[in-house]
Design a protein around this motif. Structure first.
Motif, PDB file in Angstrom:
ATOM      1  N   ASP A  21       8.260   7.991  -1.005  1.00 57.67           N
ATOM      2  CA  ASP A  21       9.330   8.862  -1.506  1.00 57.67           C
ATOM      3  C   ASP A  21       9.559   8.640  -2.997  1.00 57.67           C
ATOM      4  OD1 ASP A  21       9.801   9.896   1.046  1.00 57.67           O
ATOM      5  OD2 ASP A  21      11.263   8.339   1.514  1.00 57.67           O
ATOM      6  N   GLU A  22       8.990   7.595  -3.557  1.00 59.33           N
ATOM      7  CA  GLU A  22       9.282   7.196  -4.927  1.00 59.33           C
ATOM      8  C   GLU A  22       8.189   7.563  -5.920  1.00 59.33           C
ATOM      9  OE1 GLU A  22       9.568   3.162  -3.843  1.00 59.33           O
ATOM     10  OE2 GLU A  22      11.676   3.295  -3.274  1.00 59.33           O
ATOM     11  N   ILE A  23       6.960   7.652  -5.448  1.00 60.68           N
ATOM     12  CA  ILE A  23       5.825   7.948  -6.315  1.00 60.68           C
ATOM     13  C   ILE A  23       4.889   8.879  -5.533  1.00 60.68           C
ATOM     14  CG2 ILE A  23       4.565   5.872  -5.588  1.00 60.68           C
ATOM     15  CD1 ILE A  23       3.490   5.659  -8.450  1.00 60.68           C
ATOM     16  N   PRO A  24       4.366   9.917  -6.159  1.00 65.14           N
ATOM     17  CA  PRO A  24       3.535  10.878  -5.421  1.00 65.14           C
ATOM     18  C   PRO A  24       2.140  10.317  -5.133  1.00 65.14           C
ATOM     19  CG  PRO A  24       3.648  11.522  -7.711  1.00 65.14           C
ATOM     20  CD  PRO A  24       4.553  10.326  -7.542  1.00 65.14           C
ATOM     21  N   ILE A  25       2.039   9.587  -4.061  1.00 65.68           N
ATOM     22  CA  ILE A  25       0.762   8.957  -3.728  1.00 65.68           C
ATOM     23  C   ILE A  25       0.426   9.259  -2.270  1.00 65.68           C
ATOM     24  CG2 ILE A  25       1.753   6.717  -3.078  1.00 65.68           C
ATOM     25  CD1 ILE A  25      -0.685   5.498  -4.630  1.00 65.68           C
ATOM     26  N   CYS A  26      -0.692   9.898  -2.068  1.00 64.90           N
ATOM     27  CA  CYS A  26      -1.141  10.226  -0.716  1.00 64.90           C
ATOM     28  C   CYS A  26      -2.645   9.968  -0.678  1.00 64.90           C
ATOM     29  CB  CYS A  26      -0.820  11.671  -0.377  1.00 64.90           C
ATOM     30  SG  CYS A  26      -1.219  12.081   1.329  1.00 64.90           S
ATOM     31  N   LEU A  27      -3.001   8.841  -0.117  1.00 64.74           N
ATOM     32  CA  LEU A  27      -4.403   8.441  -0.045  1.00 64.74           C
ATOM     33  C   LEU A  27      -4.746   8.102   1.392  1.00 64.74           C
ATOM     34  CD1 LEU A  27      -4.406   6.021  -3.118  1.00 64.74           C
ATOM     35  CD2 LEU A  27      -5.344   8.331  -3.048  1.00 64.74           C
ATOM     36  N   GLU A  28      -6.031   8.016   1.702  1.00 60.35           N
ATOM     37  CA  GLU A  28      -6.438   7.587   3.035  1.00 60.35           C
ATOM     38  C   GLU A  28      -7.703   6.752   2.964  1.00 60.35           C
ATOM     39  OE1 GLU A  28      -9.075  11.154   4.915  1.00 60.35           O
ATOM     40  OE2 GLU A  28      -6.906  11.430   5.000  1.00 60.35           O
ATOM     41  N   SER A  29      -7.888   5.947   3.998  1.00 65.24           N
ATOM     42  CA  SER A  29      -9.069   5.094   4.093  1.00 65.24           C
ATOM     43  C   SER A  29      -9.263   4.675   5.542  1.00 65.24           C
ATOM     44  CB  SER A  29      -8.905   3.855   3.213  1.00 65.24           C
ATOM     45  OG  SER A  29     -10.062   3.049   3.292  1.00 65.24           O
ATOM     46  N   GLU A  30     -10.479   4.316   5.894  1.00 65.45           N
ATOM     47  CA  GLU A  30     -10.767   3.878   7.258  1.00 65.45           C
ATOM     48  C   GLU A  30     -10.254   2.470   7.544  1.00 65.45           C
ATOM     49  OE1 GLU A  30     -14.921   4.479   7.967  1.00 65.45           O
ATOM     50  OE2 GLU A  30     -14.716   6.658   7.891  1.00 65.45           O
ATOM     51  N   SER A  31      -9.949   1.692   6.489  1.00 68.72           N
ATOM     52  CA  SER A  31      -9.411   0.349   6.719  1.00 68.72           C
ATOM     53  C   SER A  31      -8.125   0.168   5.905  1.00 68.72           C
ATOM     54  CB  SER A  31     -10.418  -0.742   6.341  1.00 68.72           C
ATOM     55  OG  SER A  31     -10.482  -0.923   4.949  1.00 68.72           O
ATOM     56  N   LEU A  32      -7.223  -0.621   6.447  1.00 70.29           N
ATOM     57  CA  LEU A  32      -5.960  -0.884   5.782  1.00 70.29           C
ATOM     58  C   LEU A  32      -6.181  -1.639   4.475  1.00 70.29           C
ATOM     59  CD1 LEU A  32      -2.896  -0.740   5.731  1.00 70.29           C
ATOM     60  CD2 LEU A  32      -2.853  -2.790   7.166  1.00 70.29           C
ATOM     61  N   ASP A  33      -7.084  -2.619   4.485  1.00 69.85           N
ATOM     62  CA  ASP A  33      -7.360  -3.385   3.266  1.00 69.85           C
ATOM     63  C   ASP A  33      -7.845  -2.479   2.135  1.00 69.85           C
ATOM     64  OD1 ASP A  33      -6.620  -5.772   4.446  1.00 69.85           O
ATOM     65  OD2 ASP A  33      -8.665  -6.330   4.982  1.00 69.85           O
ATOM     66  N   ARG A  34      -8.741  -1.563   2.459  1.00 66.55           N
ATOM     67  CA  ARG A  34      -9.273  -0.652   1.438  1.00 66.55           C
ATOM     68  C   ARG A  34      -8.187   0.310   0.958  1.00 66.55           C
ATOM     69  NH1 ARG A  34     -11.194   0.388  -2.932  1.00 66.55           N
ATOM     70  NH2 ARG A  34     -12.474   2.227  -3.190  1.00 66.55           N
ATOM     71  N   LEU A  35      -7.310   0.761   1.853  1.00 65.17           N
ATOM     72  CA  LEU A  35      -6.217   1.639   1.454  1.00 65.17           C
ATOM     73  C   LEU A  35      -5.299   0.937   0.465  1.00 65.17           C
ATOM     74  CD1 LEU A  35      -4.668   4.297   1.684  1.00 65.17           C
ATOM     75  CD2 LEU A  35      -3.451   3.296   3.625  1.00 65.17           C
ATOM     76  N   ILE A  36      -4.963  -0.311   0.741  1.00 72.91           N
ATOM     77  CA  ILE A  36      -4.104  -1.076  -0.167  1.00 72.91           C
ATOM     78  C   ILE A  36      -4.771  -1.221  -1.531  1.00 72.91           C
ATOM     79  CG2 ILE A  36      -3.103  -3.363  -0.572  1.00 72.91           C
ATOM     80  CD1 ILE A  36      -2.512  -3.440   2.477  1.00 72.91           C
ATOM     81  N   GLU A  37      -6.076  -1.475  -1.548  1.00 71.70           N
ATOM     82  CA  GLU A  37      -6.805  -1.555  -2.820  1.00 71.70           C
ATOM     83  C   GLU A  37      -6.699  -0.244  -3.591  1.00 71.70           C
ATOM     84  OE1 GLU A  37     -10.906  -2.657  -2.272  1.00 71.70           O
ATOM     85  OE2 GLU A  37     -10.381  -4.405  -1.083  1.00 71.70           O
ATOM     86  N   LYS A  38      -6.909   0.873  -2.888  1.00 68.86           N
ATOM     87  CA  LYS A  38      -6.839   2.183  -3.532  1.00 68.86           C
ATOM     88  C   LYS A  38      -5.450   2.449  -4.108  1.00 68.86           C
ATOM     89  CE  LYS A  38     -10.206   4.953  -0.950  1.00 68.86           C
ATOM     90  NZ  LYS A  38     -10.311   6.130  -0.052  1.00 68.86           N
ATOM     91  N   VAL A  39      -4.420   2.115  -3.343  1.00 64.23           N
ATOM     92  CA  VAL A  39      -3.048   2.332  -3.808  1.00 64.23           C
ATOM     93  C   VAL A  39      -2.772   1.486  -5.049  1.00 64.23           C
ATOM     94  CG1 VAL A  39      -0.613   2.001  -3.230  1.00 64.23           C
ATOM     95  CG2 VAL A  39      -2.147   3.054  -1.563  1.00 64.23           C
ATOM     96  N   CYS A  40      -3.204   0.237  -5.045  1.00 63.18           N
ATOM     97  CA  CYS A  40      -2.974  -0.652  -6.192  1.00 63.18           C
ATOM     98  C   CYS A  40      -3.643  -0.130  -7.459  1.00 63.18           C
ATOM     99  CB  CYS A  40      -3.455  -2.061  -5.871  1.00 63.18           C
ATOM    100  SG  CYS A  40      -2.410  -2.920  -4.678  1.00 63.18           S
ATOM    101  N   ILE A  41      -4.772   0.531  -7.306  1.00 59.67           N
ATOM    102  CA  ILE A  41      -5.468   1.105  -8.463  1.00 59.67           C
ATOM    103  C   ILE A  41      -4.792   2.404  -8.904  1.00 59.67           C
ATOM    104  CG2 ILE A  41      -7.628   2.214  -9.193  1.00 59.67           C
ATOM    105  CD1 ILE A  41      -9.066   0.138  -7.341  1.00 59.67           C
ATOM    106  N   ALA A  42      -4.420   3.249  -7.945  1.00 61.94           N
ATOM    107  CA  ALA A  42      -3.898   4.580  -8.270  1.00 61.94           C
ATOM    108  C   ALA A  42      -2.444   4.577  -8.713  1.00 61.94           C
ATOM    109  CB  ALA A  42      -4.066   5.505  -7.067  1.00 61.94           C
ATOM    110  N   ALA A  43      -1.627   3.668  -8.199  1.00 61.10           N
ATOM    111  CA  ALA A  43      -0.187   3.700  -8.465  1.00 61.10           C
ATOM    112  C   ALA A  43       0.164   3.672  -9.962  1.00 61.10           C
ATOM    113  CB  ALA A  43       0.529   2.575  -7.721  1.00 61.10           C
ATOM    114  N   PRO A  44      -0.401   2.778 -10.764  1.00 57.37           N
ATOM    115  CA  PRO A  44      -0.046   2.788 -12.192  1.00 57.37           C
ATOM    116  C   PRO A  44      -0.448   4.094 -12.889  1.00 57.37           C
ATOM    117  CG  PRO A  44      -1.109   0.725 -11.608  1.00 57.37           C
ATOM    118  CD  PRO A  44      -1.258   1.626 -10.429  1.00 57.37           C
ATOM    119  N   GLU A  45      -1.611   4.633 -12.522  1.00 56.93           N
ATOM    120  CA  GLU A  45      -2.071   5.884 -13.126  1.00 56.93           C
ATOM    121  C   GLU A  45      -1.152   7.041 -12.733  1.00 56.93           C
ATOM    122  OE1 GLU A  45      -6.188   6.457 -12.091  1.00 56.93           O
ATOM    123  OE2 GLU A  45      -6.706   4.422 -12.713  1.00 56.93           O
TER     124      GLU A  45
END
Length: 70
Positions: A21-45
């Motif tokens: 609800d705070e940042i427009p981020i909608c990503l998906e991945s087959e594993s939770l670990d990979r999703l967290i990695e993607k979010v950590c990279i995308a969130a600052p951008e």
């Protein structure tokens, strides 16, 4: 700024997806670990692109639902 990211399992698609609800981020991945990695990279951008404060911390709330027919 701290952001809370929801991570949910979609059993039909067999992927984890993220939302916030705070940042427009909608990503998906087959594993939770990979999703967290993607979010950590995308969130600052995404924060910068949307003129939001850069995240200091990300809080992840995980959930999974299973539909059972009775």
């Amino acid at each position: 700024m701290d952001y809370t990211i929801r991570c949910e399992w979609d059993p039909e698609a067999k992927v984890w997806w993220s939302d916030s609800d705070e940042i427009p981020i909608c990503l998906e991945s087959e594993s939770l670990d990979r999703l967290i990695e993607k979010v950590c990279i995308a969130a600052p951008e995404l924060a910068e692109l949307n003129s939001l404060p850069c995240p200091n911390r990300l809080y992840f709330v995980m959930g999974a639902r299973e539909e059972v027919c009775v």
